[in-house]
Design an enzyme around this catalytic site. Sequence first.
Site, PDB file in Angstrom:
ATOM      1  N   ASP A 134       0.943  -1.061  -0.166  1.00 12.10           N
ATOM      2  CA  ASP A 134      -0.147   0.135   0.067  1.00 12.10           C
ATOM      3  C   ASP A 134       0.930   1.193  -0.060  1.00 12.10           C
ATOM      4  OD1 ASP A 134      -2.378   1.627   0.397  1.00 12.10           O
ATOM      5  OD2 ASP A 134      -1.763   1.791   2.507  1.00 12.10           O
ATOM      6  N   ASP A 145      -1.817  -0.721   5.988  1.00 15.33           N
ATOM      7  CA  ASP A 145      -2.085  -0.182   7.510  1.00 15.33           C
ATOM      8  C   ASP A 145      -3.361  -0.022   7.833  1.00 15.33           C
ATOM      9  OD1 ASP A 145      -1.602   3.252   7.224  1.00 15.33           O
ATOM     10  OD2 ASP A 145      -1.674   1.973   5.494  1.00 15.33           O
TER      11      ASP A 145
END
Length: 640
Positions: free
Chosen positions: A342, A537
């Site tokens: 990400d 996250d």
Amino acid sequence: MSHEHIHKQEGGCSCCSTHEHGHEHGGEEENSLLRLIGIAASALMFLLGFLSRGSVLSVSFFLVAYLCVGWSVLKEAVENIVHGELFDETFLMALATIGAIGIGEYGEAAAVMILYQLGEFLQDKAVDSSRDAIRALMDIRPDTANLYEDGKIREVNASEVNIGDRIEVHVGERIPLDGVVENGSSSLNTSALTGESLPQEVSIGDLVKSGCVNLGGTLLLRVTTPFGEDSASKILALVEHAEENKAEPEKFITRFARIYTPVVVVLAVFLAVLPPLLGIGTFSVFLNRALNFLVISCPCALVISIPLTFFSGIGCASHNGILIKGSNYLEALTRAEIAAFDKTGTLTKGEFSVSEIVAEEGYSRESVLELAAYGESQSNHPLAASICKACSGEIDRGRLSDVHEIPGRGVKALLDGKELIVGKPDYLVESGVPCRISAAHAATAVCVAYQGQLCGTILLSDLPKEDAKQALSALHNLGVERTVMLTGDRAAVAEAVGRELGIREVFSSLLPEDKLSKVEELMRDKSTKGVLLYTGDGINDTPVLAEADIGIAMGGLGTDAAMEAADIVIMSDEPSKIAKAIQISRKTMRIAKQNIVFSIAVKGIILLLSGFGFVQLWAAVFADVGVCMLAILNSLRAMR
């Protein structure tokens, strides 16, 4: 985690399980002392028997010496047979020593049992001491807290402290529970959580985590998380349960022991019967060799050292701020082939700053920012936090109602009863609000619409983490063939970050379901034994973390949902720790393989020598214990 016998394999061989390790420390020292006294008394009886050899008393002394240390072995052998565990080490020891007594070798039977019990005692102490040393590195949660009530301090059990209570943390103390600083400022040693050696400065309003050591002034904290759910407790729980997920070498040992032990029993029977029938030697000579063969056969070194190796590797990773939820993930890391990431909060800091506000006609920059702050006031996304931080005005949440957030897209709410939309440009377009920004603009855009009309656009910038480029370079050097970025951000922003970090493949403007599809596509591209890592996250990363071969969550900025779904948690939010985890995993696997080859090779040599009569029973037991101790010491190298 109590001291369960580390080499008692689940559903596998129960050899080397003569003694219970499940007692707590209170009774453990007393039990060890009793065992040592028993061994010493037996050794004294053996000595008396040896000195009185040739007399009637000699046999009595040898039998007393044998029973003194052998009674527990015989008892457990019978109990195991009743429960269907026929081929464990207690059975082998009982059969061999009773056989020795049967052919008149009383002294040898006693000597073997004394050596066996002494070896077991030394092995148990080595294993317990090794695991205690590993736990000491993870002993990061204090049991007590200084509760602050009515201007007075009272020391209480940390489990008695509730959310909202105040606790005081003095210089040199570990923080017992997560909390927000209400008074004081200090620097914290966070190495137990993150592996980071540099102190972290904290002051009023900062969130601090349990397990950190207070290095500066006294801190007054308002507790935000109950005992058992705080950061230190989660780390301990993750490491404690890591043993439940076994690596391939551990499963191999279980499968190996199930086949190996019955096979050596059959070989021992053949060794006792066939040579005498073929006229090679006497029955008593080959019965003795067969008994030796049985005692030597138990694969103690393997069954003890392999789980200890992986436990040491997991402990080493934990000490470096890397929480690995099972030795199976530690083993899989060695085969990392594709690493997908990400962007926001993973490769970049996730600390956005408002770089520009473009206001439409009839709106000022301040009013656009204020509307955006109202829309984002209940979101925990990093973009939302940055917008709210940039807004100087007070947010009156009473004006808000009917707030709906779509992860990775935006927020809809009613402000003073009128529709407010804050989110990506295409989200506003889907909601019927025309919205366009320059595709070449390398900043993240958040558009704001009120009462169906576009009010303006807020551009935010996010810088890459200091170690992000180094992390990707280290992964390439370790043989990770592909690095990929998957982000919901616009192409211009994603590609600018990708170029700066040296990421070879960048996929942008992805919704959570698009990320999942892309990861599934990447999974099809890897080799049969290759492993795909995904690091994220946020809540929107949770499905992808669960889908990847190994999901890695950032534990500082990351959400609880991401950490729950992940297989590995990086407590320091440093992507470079991924390469460190791979290095630890490869070292651990090397040590495990060394122990397997060394133990099987030595075991095979001693069995062969025993079969030909070159090794006596007491010498074989002594060699077996030596191999086991060397394997244990080698296992502990995984801690370094």
